[in-house]
Scaffold this motif. Structure first.
Motif, PDB file in Angstrom:
ATOM      1  N   PRO A  70       9.216  40.436  25.483  1.00  0.00           N
ATOM      2  CA  PRO A  70       8.034  39.948  24.755  1.00  0.00           C
ATOM      3  C   PRO A  70       8.373  38.877  23.717  1.00  0.00           C
ATOM      4  O   PRO A  70       7.595  37.932  23.513  1.00  0.00           O
ATOM      5  N   LEU A  71       9.546  38.987  23.053  1.00  0.00           N
ATOM      6  CA  LEU A  71       9.919  37.964  22.070  1.00  0.00           C
ATOM      7  C   LEU A  71      10.117  36.613  22.750  1.00  0.00           C
ATOM      8  O   LEU A  71       9.706  35.563  22.238  1.00  0.00           O
ATOM      9  N   ILE A  72      10.758  36.639  23.923  1.00  0.00           N
ATOM     10  CA  ILE A  72      10.956  35.387  24.666  1.00  0.00           C
ATOM     11  C   ILE A  72       9.603  34.848  25.122  1.00  0.00           C
ATOM     12  O   ILE A  72       9.310  33.661  24.985  1.00  0.00           O
ATOM     13  N   GLY A  73       8.764  35.753  25.626  1.00  0.00           N
ATOM     14  CA  GLY A  73       7.425  35.336  26.063  1.00  0.00           C
ATOM     15  C   GLY A  73       6.620  34.732  24.927  1.00  0.00           C
ATOM     16  O   GLY A  73       5.851  33.786  25.124  1.00  0.00           O
ATOM     17  N   ALA A  74       6.803  35.264  23.717  1.00  0.00           N
ATOM     18  CA  ALA A  74       6.032  34.771  22.560  1.00  0.00           C
ATOM     19  C   ALA A  74       6.363  33.318  22.235  1.00  0.00           C
ATOM     20  O   ALA A  74       5.573  32.628  21.571  1.00  0.00           O
ATOM     21  N   MET A  75       7.509  32.825  22.711  1.00  0.00           N
ATOM     22  CA  MET A  75       7.870  31.421  22.472  1.00  0.00           C
ATOM     23  C   MET A  75       6.830  30.477  23.078  1.00  0.00           C
ATOM     24  O   MET A  75       6.592  29.387  22.557  1.00  0.00           O
ATOM     25  N   VAL A  76       6.233  30.890  24.197  1.00  0.00           N
ATOM     26  CA  VAL A  76       5.282  30.014  24.878  1.00  0.00           C
ATOM     27  C   VAL A  76       4.060  29.726  23.993  1.00  0.00           C
ATOM     28  O   VAL A  76       3.797  28.567  23.662  1.00  0.00           O
TER      29      VAL A  76
END
Lengths: 138, 162
Positions: free
Chosen positions: B11-17
């Motif tokens: 989710p943290l990586i996804g939040a970058m988008v």
């Protein structure tokens, strides 16, 4: 200036998460390609899910960016040969180095000799693409 | 430090988008940084002679990644635990990052750079960003990333590290 600092910070968080989740680790990538652990699949899957849902809600709700513009996304053009052949070649490199684009930069901090070699390789590959670009099928 | 579990890291990586869209109006991607850097090496080449200023943010993003990596490893905040494969599997080799394996990383690097530019994106731009907005090009590319990786990991690595 504010933009630059924000972007560097976001990059640092992105890199940090990839490191602490072990996603830059060659052995972890082989473990994924051998279906020996759910870790990488869960990581990529939940990243896509969260990115998709939050972006969709933001657009639906008409959230404006920091600079007060409407947030838009654009799908990349389909390149039948590029997506398949290029994708396959990229995947081969992913397995050889145990790293994709961001982890190649992480390797510079982890084992600098190998990181620099991999990065110079990647830049050479991009230069080759630029040179051959016109001769390659789309 | 323990490995960050996928349900936190993903989710943290996804939040970058959404964060990049909100702060910079940019779609997550990393391999255009190669094109940006290439434009200094081959400025007259038609592929590299472009409005690189639009990709400059990726270099800033990459600087953040490199700084985080140097800081984390210099301060010894994380070191990967060994992963065990089946007995006798070549993947059990003790240290793949040994300098004597440089050629594997050099060739792998060339394939990453060439493949990412030919496919129009990498794991960030296609696999995370593109798939999250259901882009067909990204779904095809992601399948092919895995196809290439599966074949090399299963059938090529055993010969390289015999």
């Amino acid at each position: 200036m504010r933009n630059t600092i924000t972007t560097i910070l976001l990059g640092a968080i992105f890199g940090g998460v990839l490191i602490f989740s072990d996603a830059f680790n060659w052995y972890r990538i082989q473990e994924m390609f051998h279906f020996k652990s759910f870790h990488m699949f869960g990581l990529i899957g939940s990243a896509i899910f969260v990115a998709g849902v939050v972006t969709w809600v933001m657009k639906k709700a008409g959230v404006k960016s920091i600079n007060k513009s409407t947030i838009q996304t654009k799908k990349k053009e389909i390149r039948p040969v590029g997506n398949t052949v290029g994708g396959f070649i990229f995947g081969a490199g992913w397995a050889l180095t145990g790293a994709c684009t961001a982890p190649v930069f992480i390797l510079i901090g982890y084992q600098w000799q190998i990181g620099v070699v991999a990065l110079l390789g990647a830049l050479t590959g991009a230069l080759l693409y630029g040179i051959l670009n016109k001769k390659l099928a789309l | 430090m323990e490995v960050l579990p996928w349900y936190i890291a993903g989710p943290l990586i996804g939040a970058m988008v959404p964060l990049l869209l909100f702060t910079r109006e940019k779609q997550l991607g990393l391999s255009s940084s190669y094109r940006y850097l290439g434009s200094f090496v081959l400025p007259k080449n038609s592929y590299f002679n472009y409005q690189r200023v639009n990709d400059a943010w990726q270099i800033q993003f990459v600087i953040g990644i490199v700084c985080a990596a140097i800081a984390i490893f210099q301060l010894d905040l994380f070191s990967p635990e060994p992963i065990e494969f089946n007995e006798g599997d070549v993947l059990n080799l003790p240290n793949v990052y040994s300098v004597q394996n440089w050629l594997v990383f050099a060739i792998g690097g060339v394939l990453i750079g060439f493949g990412a530019r030919y496919a129009g994106g990498c794991t960030a731009g296609h696999c995370i960003m593109g798939n999250s907005i259901l882009s067909v090009a990204s779904i095809i590319s992601t399948c092919m990333f895995f196809a290439g990786g599966l074949i090399v990991s299963h059938f090529v690595l055993p010969y390289l590290f015999e």
